[in-house]
Design a protein around this motif. Structure first.
Motif, short mmCIF file in Angstrom:
data_model
loop_
_atom_site.label_atom_id
_atom_site.label_comp_id
_atom_site.label_asym_id
_atom_site.label_seq_id
_atom_site.Cartn_x
_atom_site.Cartn_y
_atom_site.Cartn_z
N GLU A 50 33.92 4.36 2.45
CA GLU A 50 34.03 3.41 1.35
C GLU A 50 35.37 2.85 1.40
OE1 GLU A 50 32.64 4.77 -2.50
OE2 GLU A 50 30.59 5.04 -1.73
N PRO A 51 35.80 1.50 1.13
CA PRO A 51 37.09 1.22 1.22
C PRO A 51 38.07 1.85 0.12
CG PRO A 51 35.69 -0.77 1.06
CD PRO A 51 34.59 0.51 1.01
N ASN A 52 39.33 1.96 0.38
CA ASN A 52 40.39 2.60 -0.46
C ASN A 52 39.94 3.98 -0.59
OD1 ASN A 52 41.66 0.11 -0.70
ND2 ASN A 52 40.11 -0.27 -2.40
N THR A 53 39.55 4.60 0.38
CA THR A 53 39.07 6.35 0.34
C THR A 53 40.33 6.96 0.50
OG1 THR A 53 36.77 5.96 0.37
CG2 THR A 53 37.51 8.34 0.75
N LEU A 54 41.05 6.62 1.60
CA LEU A 54 41.99 7.51 2.12
C LEU A 54 43.35 6.87 1.89
CD1 LEU A 54 42.63 9.63 4.55
CD2 LEU A 54 42.21 7.57 6.22
N HIS A 55 44.17 7.83 1.44
CA HIS A 55 45.49 7.73 1.16
C HIS A 55 46.62 8.50 2.07
CE1 HIS A 55 43.70 6.08 -2.65
NE2 HIS A 55 42.75 6.98 -2.57
N PHE A 56 47.59 7.83 2.41
CA PHE A 56 48.52 8.38 3.43
C PHE A 56 49.83 8.91 2.66
CE2 PHE A 56 45.83 5.57 6.18
CZ PHE A 56 45.48 6.53 7.17
N ASN A 57 50.60 9.27 3.44
CA ASN A 57 51.75 9.82 2.90
C ASN A 57 51.77 10.82 1.46
OD1 ASN A 57 54.09 9.12 4.46
ND2 ASN A 57 53.66 6.85 3.75
#
Length: 380
Positions: free
Chosen positions: A114-121
Motif C-alpha cells: 500500500e502507498p506510504n508503507t516504506l520509510h527510508f533513512n
C-alpha cells in the motif's frame, strides 16, 4: 493491530505484503536512504514460489524469472560429476526452480505494498517493550510504537544482537564475488552449473533477457585485503585453471555489476520470538548461500507468520506457531548449507579427489531426496 517491520529487504517486504492483505496496519522502516536496484541474481526454489503464490505475487515473480531444469556439478576440467533434475519439482509440487534478479523480486514486492508503507533513512538503534507494546528508537532521534515488531534487519541485525548478544555472524572460511553479465550463448539456457577445484569454486546460471548470473568463491581469511577491490580481470585470473568459459564470463562482466562479500552465517537460534518482538529472515537464521535458500526461507517465514494470524487471535499463539514451524526447519538449512560449502571448498587435493570420485556414484534421485524436505514445505 499495529505492526512495525525493521528492514526493507525481501523478508521484510514479503511480511508487509502478507500482513497488509489480511488487513493489518503495517509500516516498514529501512536504514538505507532509498531503494537501490542493485544486487546479483538469486535462486527462488519451488518452495518459495509456492509461498509467493499464496499472497498473490507469485505469478509476477515467475514472469520476471527464468526456469532451471537441471543442476550440473563438474570438476575443474569441466568433467561432469553429477546432475540434479529439477523438472520433477513441477510434477511433485506444482512449481519450478527459477533464477531472478534480486532487484526484480524486490520491486515486485514493493509494488504490492500500500502507498506510504516504506520509510527510508530509519536506522534502528534499540528497542524496548512492555507486555503489549514495543517502542523502536531510531538513529535520527525519532521513535515508533507498535503492537508487534518484526525484526527483518539482516545478518547483522542490531535487534537480534540486543536480544541474543552472542549471536554474532560466523565466518564460513571463504570469500565470494557475484556478478551479472550477458550470456552470449556461453551458458545452457536451462542449466545451472557449478565447478569445484582445490583452488576455488565457480557457479553460473542463466537468467531472463539473455543474462547470466555467476559466483566465484575462494578460501581465505576474513576481510583479507588481498581480495578487496579487484578488477574483473584480476578476479578472472584467480580462476584461470577452470575451463576458458569461466575466465571469459568473469572478465566480460562490467565492474559495476560485481559484488564482493565474505560468506558468513549465524549459529542456529533456539527461539525467534521474544515477547512482542519476532525475528524474520536473515535476522533469525542467516545461512551461507550454498543451497540458494536465503531469500526462500525469508519468504517462507513471512507466509507462515501470516498464516499464524489467520489461525489464531492471540499474538502469543501466533508466535508460538511461527516458532514451531520455522526454528527447526531453518536450523537444518543452516547446518546443511554450511556442510555443503565445506565439502565444495575442500583444498586438500587427495581429499578432493575422493570427494569427486564418490560424488559421481551418488544417484541423482538420492541427491534430490536429500533436498526433499525443502520443497515439501508445510506453510500452515
Amino acid at each position: 493491530m499495529k505492526i512495525a517491520i525493521i528492514g526493507g529487504g525481501i523478508g521484510g517486504l514479503c511480511a508487509a505484503v502478507t500482513l497488509q492483505k489480511q488487513g493489518f496496519s503495517v509500516q516498514v522502516f529501512e536504514a538505507n536512504p532509498t531503494f537501490l536496484p542493485v544486487g546479483a541474481g538469486i535462486g527462488i526454489g519451488s518452495n518459495a514460489l509456492q509461498a509467493l503464490m499464496e499472497i498473490g505475487v507469485g505469478e509476477d515473480v515467475f514472469a520476471n524469472g527464468h526456469v532451471l531444469h537441471t543442476q550440473v556439478f563438474q570438476d575443474e576440467f569441466g568433467k561432469t560429476l553429477n546432475t540434479i533434475d529439477f523438472t520433477v519439482l513441477k510434477k511433485l509440487y506444482g512449481q519450478e526452480n527459477i533464477t531472478i534478479h534480486r532487484a526484480d523480486l524486490h520491486r515486485t514486492l514493493l509494488e504490492a505494498l500500500e502507498p506510504n508503507t516504506l520509510h527510508f533513512n530509519k536506522k534502528c538503534i534499540s528497542v524496548d517493550q512492555s507486555d503489549t507494546q514495543v517502542t523502536v528508537h531510531f538513529e535520527d532521534g525519532t521513535t515508533v510504537t507498535a503492537d508487534l515488531l518484526i525484526a527483518a534487519d539482516g545478518i547483522h541485525s542490531s535487534i537480534r544482537q540486543q536480544l541474543v548478544p552472542d549471536s554474532l555472524p560466523k565466518y564460513a572460511g571463504y570469500t565470494c564475488w557475484r556478478g551479472i553479465t550477458e550470456n552470449r550463448g556461453r551458458v545452457d539456457e536451462y542449466t545451472s552449473t557449478e565447478l569445484w577445484s582445490t583452488q576455488g569454486r565457480f557457479g553460473m546460471a542463466p537468467m531472463k533477457n539473455g543474462l547470466v548470473y555467476w559466483f566465484a568463491c575462494i578460501n581465505t581469511t576474513a576481510r583479507n585485503p588481498q581480495f578487496q577491490h579487484l578488477t574483473s580481470q584480476e578476479i578472472g585470473d584467480l580462476f584461470h585453471h577452470f575451463p576458458e568459459v569461466v575466465h571469459n564470463i568473469i572478465t566480460t562482466t562490467p565492474f559495476e555489476n560485481i559484488l564482493h562479500h565474505d560468506i558468513s552465517d549465524i549459529k542456529p537460534l533456539r527461539q525467534f520470538a521474544f515477547g512482542r518482538v519476532v525475528l524474520l529472515g536473515d535476522a533469525a537464521h542467516a545461512t551461507t548461500p550454498n543451497m540458494g535458500q536465503g531469500a526462500g526461507q525469508a519468504i517462507e517465514d513471512a507466509i507462515v507468520l501470516g498464516n499464524g494470524f489467520k489461525q489464531f487471535e492471540h499474538v502469543d499463539k501466533v508466535l508460538a506457531f511461527y516458532e514451531q514451524k520455522r526454528v527447526a526447519r531453518t536450523a537444518k538449512v543452516i547446518r546443511l548449507s554450511r556442510q555443503i560449502g565445506a565439502t565444495a571448498q575442500i583444498q586438500f587435493r587427495p581429499l578432493a579427489g575422493v570427494r569427486d570420485f564418490l560424488f559421481s556414484f551418488i544417484p541423482s534421485k538420492v541427491l534430490m531426496g536429500r533436498l526433499k524436505f525443502l520443497f515439501d514445505v508445510k506453510l500452515k
